[in-house]
Design a protein around this motif. Structure first.
Motif, PDB file in Angstrom:
ATOM      1  N   CYS A   1     -14.448 -15.148 -33.422  1.00 58.53           N
ATOM      2  CA  CYS A   1     -14.155 -16.584 -33.380  1.00 58.53           C
ATOM      3  C   CYS A   1     -12.679 -16.786 -33.028  1.00 58.53           C
ATOM      4  O   CYS A   1     -11.800 -16.126 -33.589  1.00 58.53           O
TER       5      CYS A   1
ATOM      6  N   LEU B   1     -21.244 -14.592 -35.072  1.00 62.58           N
ATOM      7  CA  LEU B   1     -21.452 -15.787 -34.264  1.00 62.58           C
ATOM      8  C   LEU B   1     -22.946 -16.001 -34.069  1.00 62.58           C
ATOM      9  O   LEU B   1     -23.714 -15.050 -33.973  1.00 62.58           O
TER      10      LEU B   1
ATOM     11  N   LYS C   1     -25.912 -17.825 -31.718  1.00 59.15           N
ATOM     12  CA  LYS C   1     -26.134 -18.337 -30.372  1.00 59.15           C
ATOM     13  C   LYS C   1     -26.697 -19.748 -30.419  1.00 59.15           C
ATOM     14  O   LYS C   1     -27.609 -20.034 -31.201  1.00 59.15           O
TER      15      LYS C   1
ATOM     16  N   TYR D   1     -21.658 -19.998 -28.328  1.00 59.75           N
ATOM     17  CA  TYR D   1     -21.999 -19.619 -29.701  1.00 59.75           C
ATOM     18  C   TYR D   1     -21.276 -20.557 -30.654  1.00 59.75           C
ATOM     19  O   TYR D   1     -20.362 -21.267 -30.251  1.00 59.75           O
ATOM     20  N   TYR D   2     -21.667 -20.523 -31.934  1.00 59.34           N
ATOM     21  CA  TYR D   2     -20.858 -21.174 -32.950  1.00 59.34           C
ATOM     22  C   TYR D   2     -20.638 -20.208 -34.106  1.00 59.34           C
ATOM     23  O   TYR D   2     -21.459 -19.340 -34.371  1.00 59.34           O
ATOM     24  N   CYS D   3     -19.510 -20.365 -34.757  1.00 52.21           N
ATOM     25  CA  CYS D   3     -19.093 -19.458 -35.815  1.00 52.21           C
ATOM     26  C   CYS D   3     -19.900 -19.715 -37.082  1.00 52.21           C
ATOM     27  O   CYS D   3     -20.139 -20.865 -37.450  1.00 52.21           O
TER      28      CYS D   3
ATOM     29  N   VAL E   1     -17.715 -21.796 -29.986  1.00 49.69           N
ATOM     30  CA  VAL E   1     -16.898 -20.765 -29.364  1.00 49.69           C
ATOM     31  C   VAL E   1     -17.593 -20.293 -28.097  1.00 49.69           C
ATOM     32  O   VAL E   1     -18.791 -20.051 -28.104  1.00 49.69           O
TER      33      VAL E   1
END
Length: 47
Positions: A25, A33, A35, A5-7, A14
């Motif tokens: 995060c 978050l 996907k 995932y990314y914040c 993350v």
């Protein structure tokens, strides 16, 4: 099971392990978050 995932706030990538830690995060503590999606396009042939 580890998912990427990314914040939504700080944009860091993350990796979340659902069994051992919560959804948060690691860098800023933000709980939203997004996907990561693959960049390739999947083509399906219609019949």
């Amino acid at each position: 099971m580890i998912m990427g995932y990314y914040c939504a706030r700080c944009k860091h990538v993350v990796e979340i392990d659902y069994e051992t830690q919560g959804i948060r995060c690691n860098y800023c503590g933000y709980r939203i978050l997004i996907k990561e999606r693959p960049t390739m396009v999947k083509k399906v042939r219609a019949e």
